[in-house]
Scaffold this motif. Structure first.
Motif, PDB file in Angstrom:
ATOM      1  N   ALA A  69     -51.014 -75.060  43.122  1.00 23.68           N
ATOM      2  CA  ALA A  69     -50.623 -73.975  42.217  1.00 23.68           C
ATOM      3  C   ALA A  69     -51.712 -72.922  42.216  1.00 23.68           C
ATOM      4  CB  ALA A  69     -50.387 -74.502  40.798  1.00 23.68           C
ATOM      5  N   MET A  70     -51.338 -71.694  41.887  1.00 14.06           N
ATOM      6  CA  MET A  70     -52.324 -70.627  41.753  1.00 14.06           C
ATOM      7  C   MET A  70     -51.999 -69.741  40.563  1.00 14.06           C
ATOM      8  SD  MET A  70     -51.602 -67.652  44.611  1.00 14.06           S
ATOM      9  CE  MET A  70     -50.655 -68.498  45.870  1.00 14.06           C
ATOM     10  N   VAL A  83     -47.998 -69.106  40.372  1.00 13.54           N
ATOM     11  CA  VAL A  83     -47.172 -69.519  41.503  1.00 13.54           C
ATOM     12  C   VAL A  83     -47.294 -71.035  41.601  1.00 13.54           C
ATOM     13  CG1 VAL A  83     -46.666 -69.230  43.946  1.00 13.54           C
ATOM     14  CG2 VAL A  83     -47.700 -67.350  42.653  1.00 13.54           C
ATOM     15  N   HIS A  84     -46.165 -71.722  41.508  1.00 12.07           N
ATOM     16  CA  HIS A  84     -46.150 -73.185  41.550  1.00 12.07           C
ATOM     17  C   HIS A  84     -45.530 -73.611  42.872  1.00 12.07           C
ATOM     18  CE1 HIS A  84     -45.132 -77.360  40.654  1.00 12.07           C
ATOM     19  NE2 HIS A  84     -45.934 -77.290  39.611  1.00 12.07           N
ATOM     20  N   TYR A  85     -46.312 -74.345  43.663  1.00  8.56           N
ATOM     21  CA  TYR A  85     -45.836 -74.804  44.965  1.00  8.56           C
ATOM     22  C   TYR A  85     -46.148 -76.292  45.138  1.00  8.56           C
ATOM     23  CZ  TYR A  85     -50.603 -73.045  45.579  1.00  8.56           C
ATOM     24  OH  TYR A  85     -51.928 -72.746  45.391  1.00  8.56           O
ATOM     25  N   GLY A 273     -61.428 -64.876  22.946  1.00  9.98           N
ATOM     26  CA  GLY A 273     -60.895 -64.740  24.299  1.00  9.98           C
ATOM     27  C   GLY A 273     -59.538 -65.408  24.420  1.00  9.98           C
ATOM     28  N   GLY A 274     -59.317 -66.001  25.576  1.00 10.78           N
ATOM     29  CA  GLY A 274     -58.039 -66.671  25.784  1.00 10.78           C
ATOM     30  C   GLY A 274     -57.879 -67.095  27.228  1.00 10.78           C
ATOM     31  N   PHE A 275     -56.721 -67.693  27.517  1.00  4.68           N
ATOM     32  CA  PHE A 275     -56.469 -68.251  28.837  1.00  4.68           C
ATOM     33  C   PHE A 275     -55.052 -67.946  29.306  1.00  4.68           C
ATOM     34  CE2 PHE A 275     -59.335 -71.184  26.559  1.00  4.68           C
ATOM     35  CZ  PHE A 275     -60.449 -71.095  27.376  1.00  4.68           C
ATOM     36  N   TYR A 276     -54.907 -67.854  30.623  1.00  5.76           N
ATOM     37  CA  TYR A 276     -53.601 -67.836  31.277  1.00  5.76           C
ATOM     38  C   TYR A 276     -53.554 -69.102  32.131  1.00  5.76           C
ATOM     39  CZ  TYR A 276     -53.682 -62.951  29.852  1.00  5.76           C
ATOM     40  OH  TYR A 276     -53.755 -61.792  29.119  1.00  5.76           O
ATOM     41  N   LEU A 277     -52.564 -69.959  31.865  1.00  4.30           N
ATOM     42  CA  LEU A 277     -52.574 -71.314  32.395  1.00  4.30           C
ATOM     43  C   LEU A 277     -51.308 -71.641  33.173  1.00  4.30           C
ATOM     44  CD1 LEU A 277     -53.803 -73.021  29.107  1.00  4.30           C
ATOM     45  CD2 LEU A 277     -55.207 -72.435  31.084  1.00  4.30           C
ATOM     46  N   PRO A 278     -51.412 -72.493  34.189  1.00  2.92           N
ATOM     47  CA  PRO A 278     -50.208 -72.973  34.864  1.00  2.92           C
ATOM     48  C   PRO A 278     -49.417 -73.864  33.923  1.00  2.92           C
ATOM     49  CG  PRO A 278     -52.124 -74.211  35.606  1.00  2.92           C
ATOM     50  CD  PRO A 278     -52.644 -73.112  34.723  1.00  2.92           C
ATOM     51  N   GLY A 279     -48.143 -74.032  34.205  1.00  4.78           N
ATOM     52  CA  GLY A 279     -47.257 -74.728  33.285  1.00  4.78           C
ATOM     53  C   GLY A 279     -47.065 -76.196  33.595  1.00  4.78           C
ATOM     54  N   ASN A 280     -45.880 -76.687  33.269  1.00  2.43           N
ATOM     55  CA  ASN A 280     -45.565 -78.102  33.401  1.00  2.43           C
ATOM     56  C   ASN A 280     -45.798 -78.609  34.816  1.00  2.43           C
ATOM     57  OD1 ASN A 280     -44.825 -78.275  30.714  1.00  2.43           O
ATOM     58  ND2 ASN A 280     -42.667 -77.856  31.130  1.00  2.43           N
ATOM     59  N   LEU A 281     -46.075 -79.911  34.911  1.00  4.31           N
ATOM     60  CA  LEU A 281     -46.362 -80.607  36.163  1.00  4.31           C
ATOM     61  C   LEU A 281     -47.709 -80.228  36.752  1.00  4.31           C
ATOM     62  CD1 LEU A 281     -42.817 -80.526  37.788  1.00  4.31           C
ATOM     63  CD2 LEU A 281     -43.893 -82.425  36.569  1.00  4.31           C
ATOM     64  N   THR A 282     -48.568 -79.565  35.945  1.00  5.90           N
ATOM     65  CA  THR A 282     -49.982 -79.342  36.269  1.00  5.90           C
ATOM     66  C   THR A 282     -50.795 -79.826  35.068  1.00  5.90           C
ATOM     67  OG1 THR A 282     -50.248 -77.144  35.270  1.00  5.90           O
ATOM     68  CG2 THR A 282     -49.275 -77.229  37.492  1.00  5.90           C
ATOM     69  N   PHE A 287     -54.920 -78.795  29.361  1.00  6.08           N
ATOM     70  CA  PHE A 287     -56.021 -77.861  29.114  1.00  6.08           C
ATOM     71  C   PHE A 287     -55.804 -77.150  27.779  1.00  6.08           C
ATOM     72  CE2 PHE A 287     -58.130 -73.796  29.327  1.00  6.08           C
ATOM     73  CZ  PHE A 287     -59.290 -73.987  30.074  1.00  6.08           C
ATOM     74  N   ALA A 288     -54.583 -76.663  27.545  1.00  2.89           N
ATOM     75  CA  ALA A 288     -54.279 -75.991  26.279  1.00  2.89           C
ATOM     76  C   ALA A 288     -54.473 -76.938  25.099  1.00  2.89           C
ATOM     77  CB  ALA A 288     -52.849 -75.450  26.304  1.00  2.89           C
ATOM     78  N   ASP A 289     -54.093 -78.195  25.271  1.00  4.89           N
ATOM     79  CA  ASP A 289     -54.273 -79.205  24.223  1.00  4.89           C
ATOM     80  C   ASP A 289     -55.756 -79.391  23.912  1.00  4.89           C
ATOM     81  OD1 ASP A 289     -54.140 -81.358  22.517  1.00  4.89           O
ATOM     82  OD2 ASP A 289     -53.037 -82.669  23.878  1.00  4.89           O
TER      83      ASP A 289
END
Length: 529
Positions: A69-70, A83-85, A273-282, A287-289
């Motif tokens: 993922a990226m 992008v989830h691959y 600040g804050g974060f932009y994170l990949p979603g489910n199945l990563t 990380f958000a938790d």
């Protein structure tokens, strides 16, 4: 007790530049990406070149037949995309072909119940549908500036020239010789006489290499015909035929049906600040938790993390991993070797990419496709072979991954970061992110700071370089085991990151990685902070 020096000091300074920077686990791959930036490419263009170069230079870590993922930051839009691959189980896979042996656990990363002949771990039966090429292909179509074909040329040249065998490459190959020798094509490619690991020459006059002309030809065709050639064209048909000839279930139809996804990602706020994170199945949701738990306590007011801080990290990791393992099905042995690489890119305009790609285990399935020259993944091992579980093996199912590429923001800077290291990825990326946001450390200080690993195992693994006060605080209510930060084996993850503050870019990689480096594009003036 261990035999390592107590007086040796190792530093790898972060670099600084007004131009773009690529931070990768291979300096040569980072140089390929930095050259693309110098030619006018953006961060995504550099990521394409770096990704394919890494597949040649770190074949034990990743390659086109893998997944991941990226995260992408687009400065002009002020938006982030994921992008989830990730990989998938083949549609024709039959769980009955993976009978439990009734004895012990699997021989590799995950403590699943053992399968007869380790069919889910090694060999063609362990190969899942790869997603990397489609993922980076759709990202390039949407965000790239430079022509696709030219971005693959560095990797093609590297495959023809061959992987140079130095002490580090020889160490990795020697550590996996027995598994590689089981596949005739892997043995022919990586081993001498099909059974011995290559060793570096004793002098600088000896240059030993492992060329891969079949991979070079595959990449040349992919460069000419576009990324979907891997899925809809002759490359895909040959790849599937090779896997099936060796007993696997991957089909040309599986490849043709595969499509990576791209989606805009909302910001997860944290303090200033804050974060932009990949979603489910990563590992993004976990990380958000972790940061939701950290946000409930007091992590600020100091210029360095202390015993209280590391205790908060350990508690947050323990709670988040408990929820992850219960609800998402991931059950990785926390200190097993993994086959993953991460790199981060920032260009002179502020665009960023944090990209993680993997074959899963070291050398993946330890199987090489002879007609394509590609080392194949063992993504089937991501699934629990016992039925009726959250992550049980089944046809067409998507794999759960530990990858955690992150775009983060402090009060005055933005960063892109990630790591390799299986379940150790999340604690490393989270601690580095906290160092930057909660304590205001710069990238150099963050990457040199000792860390812990608390990824669901029976003990907290602490860098022995942490102060006695921090170790004592951790040990008050937890079992703590100290370990040195070394090249091999890896008790901690291997991160790579970039940061932008104002018009200045910074880049850093794991200080103990002998190959990793942050490289500025050649036209930019760079120096050490």
């Amino acid at each position: 007790m261990n035999a390592f020096s107590r007086s040796q000091t190792i530093r790898k300074p972060a670099i600084r530049s007004k131009a773009g920077i690529v931070a990768a686990q291979s300096r040569l791959a980072a140089e390929a990406g930095a050259a693309v930036l110098a030619e006018g490419g953006d961060a995504l263009d550099a990521a394409v070149a770096t990704s394919f170069a890494l597949g040649v230079l770190e074949p034990w870590m990743s390659g086109p037949a893998g997944g991941g993922a990226m995260m992408i930051w687009r400065e002009a839009e002020q938006k982030a995309y994921c992008v989830h691959y990730g990989m998938r189980a083949p549609a024709g896979l039959d769980p009955a072909d993976y009978p439990l042996s009734g004895e012990g656990v699997a021989s590799d990363l995950f403590p699943w119940k053992a399968v007869v002949d380790d069919r889910n771990v090694e060999g063609a039966t362990a190969v899942a549908v790869p997603g990397l090429v489609d993922g980076i292909g759709i990202a390039h179509q949407r965000f790239g500036r430079r022509p696709w074909q030219g971005l693959l040329e560095p990797a093609i040249a590297l495959a023809r020239e061959g992987l140079r065998i130095d002490w580090y490459a020889a160490l990795i190959l020697a550590s996996n010789t027995r598994s590689l020798a089981r596949d005739a094509d892997a043995a022919a490619l990586f081993l001498e006489d099909g059974m011995w690991p290559p060793v570096p020459g004793w002098t600088a006059l000896v240059d030993r290499r492992v060329p891969n002309p079949a991979m070079a030809e595959t990449l040349a065709v992919l460069a000419e015909r576009g990324h979907r050639e891997f899925y809809d064209g002759e490359i895909g048909r040959r790849l599937a035929a090779d896997v099936q000839a060796k007993g696997g279930s991957l089909s040309a139809e599986d490849l043709s049906a595969y499509h990576a996804t791209i989606a805009e990602i909302a910001r997860t706020p944290y303090r200033d600040g804050g974060f932009y994170l990949p979603g489910n199945l990563t590992a993004g949701p976990t990380f958000a938790d972790v940061f939701a738990r950290l946000g409930e306590g007091d992590m600020t007011g100091l210029d360095q993390p202390d015993g209280h801080s590391f205790g908060a990290y350990a508690d947050a990791f323990a709670g988040a991993y408990q929820d992850r393992l219960a609800g998402m099905g991931d059950n990785e042995a926390p200190h097993s070797p993994t086959c993953t690489t991460h790199f981060s890119v920032v260009d002179r305009d502020g665009n960023m990419v944090a990209m993680t790609q993997t074959l899963l285990s070291v050398f993946g399935s330890r199987v090489v496709s002879p007609s394509t020259g590609l080392l194949l993944n063992n993504g089937i091992m991501w699934f629990d072979p016992e039925q009726g579980k959250p992550n049980s093996l089944g046809p067409g199912k998507r794999c759960l991954m530990n990858v955690c590429p992150v775009i983060g923001e402090t009060a005055d800077a933005r960063f892109a970061i990630g790591a390799s290291g299986g379940r150790k990825i999340l604690p490393a990326v989270a601690q580095l992110s906290s160092f930057l946001i909660d304590f205001g450390l710069d990238l150099d200080a963050a990457f040199h700071h000792p860390r812990i690993d608390a990824s669901g195992g029976p003990a907290v693994i602490a860098d022995e370089a942490l102060s006695p006060e921090i170790l004592a605080a951790l040990g008050q209510t937890r079992r703590v085991v100290t370990a040195p930060r070394t090249v091999y084996p890896n008790s901690f993850a291997c991160p790579a990151g970039v940061m932008r503050r104002g018009a200045q870019n910074f880049g850093a990689t794991e200080i103990m990685s002998p190959w990793g480096d942050a490289v500025a594009e050649p036209s930019g003036a760079s120096d050490h902070p």
